[in-house]
Enzyme design. Structure first.
Site, PDB file in Angstrom:
ATOM      1  N   LYS A 138       0.830  -1.210   0.000  1.00  0.00           N
ATOM      2  CA  LYS A 138       0.000   0.000   0.000  1.00  0.00           C
ATOM      3  C   LYS A 138       0.865   1.261   0.000  1.00  0.00           C
ATOM      4  O   LYS A 138       0.648   2.163  -0.800  1.00  0.00           O
ATOM      5  CB  LYS A 138      -0.928   0.019   1.239  1.00  0.00           C
ATOM      6  CG  LYS A 138      -1.816  -1.199   1.372  1.00  0.00           C
ATOM      7  CD  LYS A 138      -2.703  -1.123   2.598  1.00  0.00           C
ATOM      8  CE  LYS A 138      -1.965  -1.101   3.930  1.00  0.00           C
ATOM      9  NZ  LYS A 138      -1.226  -2.341   4.257  1.00  0.00           N
ATOM     10  N   ARG A 164      -9.745   0.669   8.412  1.00  0.00           N
ATOM     11  CA  ARG A 164      -9.268  -0.660   8.791  1.00  0.00           C
ATOM     12  C   ARG A 164     -10.298  -1.444   9.575  1.00  0.00           C
ATOM     13  O   ARG A 164     -10.034  -2.591   9.943  1.00  0.00           O
ATOM     14  CB  ARG A 164      -8.061  -0.480   9.704  1.00  0.00           C
ATOM     15  CG  ARG A 164      -6.742  -0.827   9.094  1.00  0.00           C
ATOM     16  CD  ARG A 164      -5.717  -0.426  10.121  1.00  0.00           C
ATOM     17  NE  ARG A 164      -4.531  -1.174  10.045  1.00  0.00           N
ATOM     18  CZ  ARG A 164      -3.448  -0.762   9.381  1.00  0.00           C
ATOM     19  NH1 ARG A 164      -3.445   0.355   8.726  1.00  0.00           N
ATOM     20  NH2 ARG A 164      -2.375  -1.496   9.406  1.00  0.00           N
ATOM     21  N   ARG A 199      11.839  -5.326   4.899  1.00  0.00           N
ATOM     22  CA  ARG A 199      11.612  -3.889   4.623  1.00  0.00           C
ATOM     23  C   ARG A 199      12.603  -3.020   5.400  1.00  0.00           C
ATOM     24  O   ARG A 199      12.877  -3.245   6.559  1.00  0.00           O
ATOM     25  CB  ARG A 199      10.191  -3.506   5.043  1.00  0.00           C
ATOM     26  CG  ARG A 199       9.977  -1.993   4.984  1.00  0.00           C
ATOM     27  CD  ARG A 199       8.552  -1.586   5.043  1.00  0.00           C
ATOM     28  NE  ARG A 199       7.846  -2.089   6.201  1.00  0.00           N
ATOM     29  CZ  ARG A 199       6.534  -1.964   6.362  1.00  0.00           C
ATOM     30  NH1 ARG A 199       5.814  -1.363   5.446  1.00  0.00           N
ATOM     31  NH2 ARG A 199       5.946  -2.455   7.431  1.00  0.00           N
ATOM     32  N   ARG A 246      11.424  -1.068  10.926  1.00  0.00           N
ATOM     33  CA  ARG A 246      10.340  -0.647  11.813  1.00  0.00           C
ATOM     34  C   ARG A 246      10.239  -1.564  13.025  1.00  0.00           C
ATOM     35  O   ARG A 246      10.446  -2.758  12.899  1.00  0.00           O
ATOM     36  CB  ARG A 246       9.017  -0.680  11.033  1.00  0.00           C
ATOM     37  CG  ARG A 246       8.502   0.706  10.705  1.00  0.00           C
ATOM     38  CD  ARG A 246       7.397   0.692   9.711  1.00  0.00           C
ATOM     39  NE  ARG A 246       6.203  -0.027  10.146  1.00  0.00           N
ATOM     40  CZ  ARG A 246       5.077  -0.077   9.452  1.00  0.00           C
ATOM     41  NH1 ARG A 246       5.001   0.550   8.292  1.00  0.00           N
ATOM     42  NH2 ARG A 246       4.033  -0.732   9.890  1.00  0.00           N
ATOM     43  N   ARG A 272      -0.189  -8.813  13.530  1.00  0.00           N
ATOM     44  CA  ARG A 272      -0.810  -7.809  12.637  1.00  0.00           C
ATOM     45  C   ARG A 272      -1.634  -8.502  11.553  1.00  0.00           C
ATOM     46  O   ARG A 272      -2.704  -8.025  11.180  1.00  0.00           O
ATOM     47  CB  ARG A 272       0.276  -6.925  12.008  1.00  0.00           C
ATOM     48  CG  ARG A 272       0.869  -5.932  12.997  1.00  0.00           C
ATOM     49  CD  ARG A 272       2.221  -5.400  12.547  1.00  0.00           C
ATOM     50  NE  ARG A 272       2.193  -4.711  11.277  1.00  0.00           N
ATOM     51  CZ  ARG A 272       3.260  -4.539  10.503  1.00  0.00           C
ATOM     52  NH1 ARG A 272       4.440  -5.013  10.871  1.00  0.00           N
ATOM     53  NH2 ARG A 272       3.147  -3.890   9.368  1.00  0.00           N
TER      54      ARG A 272
HETATM   55  P1  AP5 Z   1       4.897  -1.571   1.845  1.00  0.00           P
HETATM   56  O1  AP5 Z   1       4.492  -0.789   0.649  1.00  0.00           O
HETATM   57  O2  AP5 Z   1       5.685  -0.847   2.888  1.00  0.00           O
HETATM   58  O3  AP5 Z   1       3.649  -2.332   2.478  1.00  0.00           O
HETATM   59  P2  AP5 Z   1       2.356  -1.760   3.189  1.00  0.00           P
HETATM   60  O4  AP5 Z   1       1.160  -2.446   2.602  1.00  0.00           O
HETATM   61  O5  AP5 Z   1       2.342  -0.263   3.192  1.00  0.00           O
HETATM   62  O6  AP5 Z   1       2.601  -2.383   4.625  1.00  0.00           O
HETATM   63  P3  AP5 Z   1       2.594  -1.716   6.077  1.00  0.00           P
HETATM   64  O7  AP5 Z   1       3.318  -2.684   6.975  1.00  0.00           O
HETATM   65  O8  AP5 Z   1       3.102  -0.327   6.071  1.00  0.00           O
HETATM   66  O9  AP5 Z   1       1.112  -1.770   6.376  1.00  0.00           O
HETATM   67  P4  AP5 Z   1       0.441  -1.802   7.715  1.00  0.00           P
HETATM   68  O10 AP5 Z   1      -0.950  -1.671   7.262  1.00  0.00           O
HETATM   69  O11 AP5 Z   1       0.720  -2.941   8.608  1.00  0.00           O
HETATM   70  O12 AP5 Z   1       1.145  -0.612   8.497  1.00  0.00           O
HETATM   71  P5  AP5 Z   1       0.675   0.857   8.843  1.00  0.00           P
HETATM   72  O13 AP5 Z   1       1.859   1.719   8.820  1.00  0.00           O
HETATM   73  O14 AP5 Z   1      -0.526   1.251   8.055  1.00  0.00           O
HETATM   74  O15 AP5 Z   1       5.747  -2.835   1.345  1.00  0.00           O
HETATM   75  C1  AP5 Z   1       6.355  -3.736   2.257  1.00  0.00           C
HETATM   76  C2  AP5 Z   1       7.753  -4.150   1.718  1.00  0.00           C
HETATM   77  O16 AP5 Z   1       7.579  -4.923   0.531  1.00  0.00           O
HETATM   78  C3  AP5 Z   1       8.648  -2.978   1.338  1.00  0.00           C
HETATM   79  O17 AP5 Z   1       9.957  -3.290   1.706  1.00  0.00           O
HETATM   80  C4  AP5 Z   1       8.522  -2.879  -0.200  1.00  0.00           C
HETATM   81  O18 AP5 Z   1       9.725  -2.414  -0.791  1.00  0.00           O
HETATM   82  C5  AP5 Z   1       8.235  -4.318  -0.588  1.00  0.00           C
HETATM   83  N1  AP5 Z   1       7.290  -4.401  -1.714  1.00  0.00           N
HETATM   84  C6  AP5 Z   1       6.153  -3.664  -1.880  1.00  0.00           C
HETATM   85  N2  AP5 Z   1       5.518  -4.035  -3.008  1.00  0.00           N
HETATM   86  C7  AP5 Z   1       6.248  -5.057  -3.550  1.00  0.00           C
HETATM   87  C8  AP5 Z   1       6.100  -5.856  -4.718  1.00  0.00           C
HETATM   88  N3  AP5 Z   1       5.048  -5.694  -5.549  1.00  0.00           N
HETATM   89  N4  AP5 Z   1       7.029  -6.813  -4.960  1.00  0.00           N
HETATM   90  C9  AP5 Z   1       8.090  -6.977  -4.126  1.00  0.00           C
HETATM   91  N5  AP5 Z   1       8.295  -6.235  -2.996  1.00  0.00           N
HETATM   92  C10 AP5 Z   1       7.384  -5.285  -2.719  1.00  0.00           C
HETATM   93  O19 AP5 Z   1       0.151   0.659  10.352  1.00  0.00           O
HETATM   94  C11 AP5 Z   1       1.048   0.395  11.419  1.00  0.00           C
HETATM   95  C12 AP5 Z   1       0.271   0.331  12.731  1.00  0.00           C
HETATM   96  O20 AP5 Z   1      -0.365   1.605  12.983  1.00  0.00           O
HETATM   97  C13 AP5 Z   1      -0.888  -0.679  12.773  1.00  0.00           C
HETATM   98  O21 AP5 Z   1      -0.438  -1.977  13.129  1.00  0.00           O
HETATM   99  C14 AP5 Z   1      -1.807  -0.048  13.822  1.00  0.00           C
HETATM  100  O22 AP5 Z   1      -1.340  -0.295  15.125  1.00  0.00           O
HETATM  101  C15 AP5 Z   1      -1.670   1.440  13.547  1.00  0.00           C
HETATM  102  N6  AP5 Z   1      -2.680   1.924  12.575  1.00  0.00           N
HETATM  103  C16 AP5 Z   1      -2.437   2.437  11.334  1.00  0.00           C
HETATM  104  N7  AP5 Z   1      -3.591   2.766  10.716  1.00  0.00           N
HETATM  105  C17 AP5 Z   1      -4.587   2.441  11.589  1.00  0.00           C
HETATM  106  C18 AP5 Z   1      -6.007   2.518  11.522  1.00  0.00           C
HETATM  107  N8  AP5 Z   1      -6.634   2.990  10.419  1.00  0.00           N
HETATM  108  N9  AP5 Z   1      -6.720   2.096  12.593  1.00  0.00           N
HETATM  109  C19 AP5 Z   1      -6.103   1.626  13.708  1.00  0.00           C
HETATM  110  N10 AP5 Z   1      -4.770   1.520  13.835  1.00  0.00           N
HETATM  111  C20 AP5 Z   1      -4.005   1.915  12.776  1.00  0.00           C
END
Ligand code: AP5
Ligand code: ZN
Length: 214
Positions: free
Chosen positions: A13, A88, A127, A160, A171
């Site tokens: 994402k 979410r 990552r 991270r 997660r």
């Molecule tokens: P990346 O693009 O970083 O993946 P992502 O989907 O953004 O994953 P996140 O871990 O950031 O998502 P998340 O939803 O767990 O975390 P968030 O920060 O929102 O890609 C991952 C890796 O793969 C990278 O190294 C990239 O280079 C590689 N890659 C990407 N695409 C690829 C491809 N096609 N092929 C090969 N490699 C690839 O949330 C963190 C925390 O915050 C949550 O756990 C929660 O506690 C809190 N939080 C955030 N939002 C909310 C909400 N709305 N409600 C409640 N709590 C929340």
């Protein structure tokens, strides 16, 4: 363009949202990035959020709904926005619908990225993110020219806190239980577009562009 990127942790994402932001000049609204900035700044909200994030759980709905509700009212969101990591939960999705209808805006699409669970774990454990400019890398799939150093700004790459395997598994469980129901939620509204997130980064971007340009 008003878009939601939906998908499990590690689906890509953030990677795709940043590419779309550069291409279309509209903001990426990542609740994860906003919460991590609040944690780093040591604000009250950050201190409360940190405990949930470290456990791999979700921050309470009212906190994130407040953040996104305020952010969507800023003028740079007028031409469009990309929501990354929000909504979410079903209550978050309901609240988003209310905020958008008050602002007189409609979503164009909800892009759901599908990726196998073992690939998600591999992506998240590998990552790395630049501590200075925030650019994302992957040790295997998108490596920097020099290990540990950002290609863009020379900053050091960090992992991270929640990208440890045990927290990743938690997660993913939270995603299955609380976020995956949004796939049906948006399908019922006729907004869902499914994309194969197992493909390479540029190929996934091409698939998304093909959908949003229609
Ligand atoms: P990346 O693009 O970083 O993946 P992502 O989907 O953004 O994953 P996140 O871990 O950031 O998502 P998340 O939803 O767990 O975390 P968030 O920060 O929102 O890609 C991952 C890796 O793969 C990278 O190294 C990239 O280079 C590689 N890659 C990407 N695409 C690829 C491809 N096609 N092929 C090969 N490699 C690839 O949330 C963190 C925390 O915050 C949550 O756990 C929660 O506690 C809190 N939080 C955030 N939002 C909310 C909400 N709305 N409600 C409640 N709590 C929340
Ligand atoms: Zn950098």
């Amino acid at each position: 363009m008003k878009l939601i990127l939906l998908g499990p942790p590690g689906a890509g994402k953030g990677t795709q949202a940043k590419m779309l932001t550069e291409r279309f000049g509209i903001p990426q609204i990542s609740t994860g990035d906003i919460l991590r900035a609040a944690v780093a700044a040591g604000t009250d909200m950050g201190l409360k959020a940190k405990a949930f994030m470290d456990q791999g759980g979700l921050v309470p709905d009212e906190v994130v709904i407040g953040i996104v509700g305020d952010r969507l009212q800023e003028s740079d969101c007028d031409p469009g926005f990309i929501l990354d990591g929000f909504p979410r939960t079903v209550p978050q999705a309901d609240a988003l619908g209310e905020v958008l209808s008050e602002l007189g805006k409609d979503l164009d699409a909800v892009v759901s990225l599908t990726v196998d669970e073992e690939m998600l774990v591999e992506r998240l454990t590998g990552r790395r993110t630049c501590s200075a400019c925030g650019k994302g890398f992957h040790v295997r799939f998108d490596p920097p020219g020099t290990a540990g150093i950002c290609d863009v700004c020379g900053g050091s790459l960090v992992q991270r806190d929640d990208d440890r395997e045990e927290t990743i598994r938690r997660r993913l469980k939270v995603y299955r239980e609380q976020t995956a129901p949004l796939i049906g939620y948006y399908r019922d509204k006729g907004l869902l577009q499914e994309v194969d997130g197992m493909a390479g980064i540029d190929e996934v971007q091409g698939q998304i562009l093909g959908l949003v340009r229609k």
